[in-house]
Motif scaffolding. Structure first.
Motif, PDB file in Angstrom:
ATOM      1  N   GLY A 181       2.642   1.517  -3.363  1.00  0.00           N
ATOM      2  CA  GLY A 181       1.629   1.783  -4.386  1.00  0.00           C
ATOM      3  C   GLY A 181       1.182   3.231  -4.380  1.00  0.00           C
ATOM      4  N   MET A 182       1.019   3.811  -3.178  1.00  0.00           N
ATOM      5  CA  MET A 182       0.641   5.233  -3.103  1.00  0.00           C
ATOM      6  C   MET A 182       1.739   6.124  -3.687  1.00  0.00           C
ATOM      7  SD  MET A 182      -1.420   5.698   0.500  1.00  0.00           S
ATOM      8  CE  MET A 182      -0.287   4.744   1.514  1.00  0.00           C
TER       9      MET A 182
ATOM     10  N   ALA B  63       0.830  -1.210   0.000  1.00  0.00           N
ATOM     11  CA  ALA B  63       0.000   0.000   0.000  1.00  0.00           C
ATOM     12  C   ALA B  63       0.865   1.261   0.000  1.00  0.00           C
ATOM     13  CB  ALA B  63      -0.930  -0.007   1.218  1.00  0.00           C
TER      14      ALA B  63
ATOM     15  N   HIS C 234      -7.585  -1.650  -9.021  1.00  0.00           N
ATOM     16  CA  HIS C 234      -6.319  -1.998  -8.374  1.00  0.00           C
ATOM     17  C   HIS C 234      -6.011  -1.078  -7.203  1.00  0.00           C
ATOM     18  CE1 HIS C 234      -2.349  -3.920  -8.378  1.00  0.00           C
ATOM     19  NE2 HIS C 234      -1.834  -2.722  -8.143  1.00  0.00           N
ATOM     20  N   THR C 235      -6.359   0.198  -7.311  1.00  0.00           N
ATOM     21  CA  THR C 235      -5.951   1.166  -6.286  1.00  0.00           C
ATOM     22  C   THR C 235      -7.054   1.522  -5.298  1.00  0.00           C
ATOM     23  OG1 THR C 235      -6.507   3.010  -7.766  1.00  0.00           O
ATOM     24  CG2 THR C 235      -4.238   2.195  -7.822  1.00  0.00           C
TER      25      THR C 235
ATOM     26  N   TYR D 295      -7.083   0.329 -13.239  1.00  0.00           N
ATOM     27  CA  TYR D 295      -6.370   1.192 -12.290  1.00  0.00           C
ATOM     28  C   TYR D 295      -7.262   1.498 -11.081  1.00  0.00           C
ATOM     29  CZ  TYR D 295      -3.907   5.287 -10.474  1.00  0.00           C
ATOM     30  OH  TYR D 295      -3.248   6.182  -9.662  1.00  0.00           O
TER      31      TYR D 295
ATOM     32  N   HIS E 235       7.673  -2.900  -4.881  1.00  0.00           N
ATOM     33  CA  HIS E 235       6.259  -3.160  -5.167  1.00  0.00           C
ATOM     34  C   HIS E 235       6.099  -4.410  -6.033  1.00  0.00           C
ATOM     35  CE1 HIS E 235       2.112  -1.714  -5.115  1.00  0.00           C
ATOM     36  NE2 HIS E 235       2.016  -2.080  -6.389  1.00  0.00           N
TER      37      HIS E 235
ATOM     38  N   ALA F  68       1.562   5.822  -7.456  1.00  0.00           N
ATOM     39  CA  ALA F  68       0.370   6.497  -7.986  1.00  0.00           C
ATOM     40  C   ALA F  68       0.576   7.998  -8.148  1.00  0.00           C
ATOM     41  CB  ALA F  68      -0.826   6.223  -7.080  1.00  0.00           C
TER      42      ALA F  68
ATOM     43  N   GLY G 209      -2.970  -5.460 -11.858  1.00  0.00           N
ATOM     44  CA  GLY G 209      -1.737  -4.693 -11.768  1.00  0.00           C
ATOM     45  C   GLY G 209      -0.831  -4.829 -12.971  1.00  0.00           C
TER      46      GLY G 209
END
Length: 503
Positions: free
Chosen positions: A82-83, A79, A218-219, A215, A117, A86, A166
């Motif tokens: 991933g942030m 997480a 996934h997020t 997307y 990741h 993003a 992903g």
């Protein structure tokens, strides 16, 4: 005054007497005590957190009991990274590929964070599979922990969903074609199949709408669902406890020895910290030294490109090759759906209290068979997804005109799909052609065999090829030329072989 206050102050007062430093120490101790009391009361430490953290666990637990905690920590790592990704990613066909290149080339620590990741995602799948196998073979899913297992299966599907959504995001060849194959699988479902595929794609084909949908899933959707499932799983573990190790000689017991000396904190968390540190170090080393796989941008014309999924979907990729035409639905839907149904039904099929693998021979045999089958399909699928036929071994001498024509046929008809030469270049489904001369085969035997393999050998799986007599002779001459006992080998590219530029 001194005698009346001495007993109210910390122990150091008696040692320091009326030393002014003791007054300062007392004042700090009093303030910290008030802060601790305030936080303890507001966060419910005595009533809720302390019993949770200091809960005694069964004695004799092995290191595999830490896998659940490792998965939670890896989810937090995923997480967080991933942030970060993003912040720089643009989910559009025009900019997705370039944004990945920007992260890898321009952003400080971008390659490392993307590597963490990427490799962390694979680590989550591996550890979750090991965790579920350990729970299955130890019987940890049995009464009263049926729903704990069910939420574990939900988490497995969610983690696989992370992988599926992903690997489209880099918008490269692998992302595009693997998504084309994957999103067309539900199309075979009766009634809702085509509708499901259109919902996933946002239309009839993979496009910008597909990328933005994946997307968002996934997020946003998958992280929320995963966090809720983890919370439910932890709640059930807290209610029913961690199952004690199975015993062959003693009846199953759920009693927890209060004096076992093993608690969630600090013993379990200390052990989990050691394992997580080791796992994270491996992920970090891979992120630093191993390159994240990357293909050309989606839409690049490459007639030799072979679509293939991530390794944890490779078993399904290989399973699809066993079925064709209308029977494809068996490998694409029926078998996977049946397997998922069995996973959910595991705690409800066997109601026996026995948990040791030796006391459950049928369940153990089924589990081992399932595991071996998945691993076998994955290994074979990985081997079959490797590029083949790009380089060809030939003798280091001038080829005759007939031998060169045979080499062109070998490359054009993709004989390397099945045949190695000197152990490389092909897929090893057929015999290595460098051994033909060692078997004393003649040119006439080769011509007859290539013309009709089943007539020469009823057990042969080689298909017939519609070749003229001249082509058969040329291909046979090339195979007979692969006598590396007389001439050393050299390597040529498939493109040069096709153009006749090998001399």
């Amino acid at each position: 005054m001194e005698a009346s206050t001495r007993g109210l102050l910390p122990g150091r007062w008696s040692a320091w007497g009326t030393d002014p430093r003791a007054v300062l120490y007392w004042w700090r101790w009093l303030k910290l005590s008030r802060v601790r009391s305030f936080l303890s009361d507001r966060f419910g430490w005595p009533e809720y957190l302390k019993p949770f953290m200091e809960k005694p666990l069964p004695a004799g637990l092995g290191w595999t009991v830490t896998l659940g905690s490792i998965l939670v920590l890896l989810f937090i790592v995923q997480a967080a990274t991933g942030m970060f990704l993003a912040m720089y990613y643009n989910p559009s066909p025009e900019h997705a590929y370039r944004s990945i290149e920007f992260i890898m080339g321009e952003v400080t620590l971008g390659p490392i964070l993307r590597g963490v990741h990427h490799w962390g995602a694979g680590a989550m799948v591996i550890i979750l599979l090991i965790h579920m196998m350990d729970s299955f073979f130890s019987g940890a899913f049995k009464n009263p922990r049926e729903m704990t297992w069910v939420f574990g299966v939900f988490l497995l599907l969610l983690i696989l969903g992370f992988g599926f959504t992903g690997y489209l995001l880099p918008w490269d060849q692998k992302a595009y074609w693997a998504t084309v194959v994957g999103t067309n699988i539900p199309r075979d479902l009766p009634i809702v199949g085509r509708w499901t595929t259109r919902v996933l794609l946002g239309g009839d084909t993979v496009s910008g709408l597909t990328l933005t949908r994946f997307y968002a899933i996934h997020t946003l959707m998958l992280p929320a669902a995963t966090a809720l499932s983890i919370a439910a799983h932890i709640y059930l573990v807290r209610i029913h406890g961690i199952s004690s190790p199975p015993s062959k000689t003693e009846p199953p017991s759920e009693a927890v020895q209060e004096d076992s000396g093993y608690h969630f904190f600090p013993e379990h968390l200390s052990r989990a910290s050691v394992v997580f540190t080791a796992v994270f170090c491996i992920i970090f080393i891979l992120a630093v030294f191993a390159e994240v796989p990357k293909d050309d941008v989606a839409g690049t014309i490459d007639p030799d490109y072979l679509p293939r999924p991530e390794w944890y979907y490779m078993w399904l990729f290989q399973l699809l090759t066993f079925f064709s035409g209308r029977a494809e639905v068996i490998g694409s839907l029926l078998i996977p759906i049946f397997g998922i149904f069995l996973l959910f039904a595991v705690p409800f099929i066997s109601r026996s209290p026995a948990r040791h693998p030796k006391d459950r021979p049928l369940a153990t045999a089924v589990g081992v068979t399932f595991l071996v089958g998945i691993v076998y399909l994955g290994v074979v699928g990985t081997a079959n997804s490797r590029p083949y036929g790009r380089m060809i071994r030939i003798p280091d001498r001038t080829l005759t005109q007939s031998e060169q024509s045979g080499l062109q046929l070998f490359a054009d008809r993709e004989c390397a799909y099945c045949h190695h030469i000197l152990g490389s270049g092909g897929r090893r489904e057929g015999p290595d052609l460098s051994n033909v001369t060692a078997k004393d085969r003649t040119r006439k035997w080769l011509v007859d065999f290539i013309r009709n393999p089943q007539e020469a050998s009823p057990w042969s799986i080689m298909p017939k090829y519609d070749l003229s007599a001249a082509q058969l002779e040329a291909l046979s001459d090339f195979v007979m030329a692969l006598d590396f006992g007389k001439y050393p080998p050299k390597t040529v590219s498939r493109e040069d072989a096709m153009r006749g530029k090998v001399q």
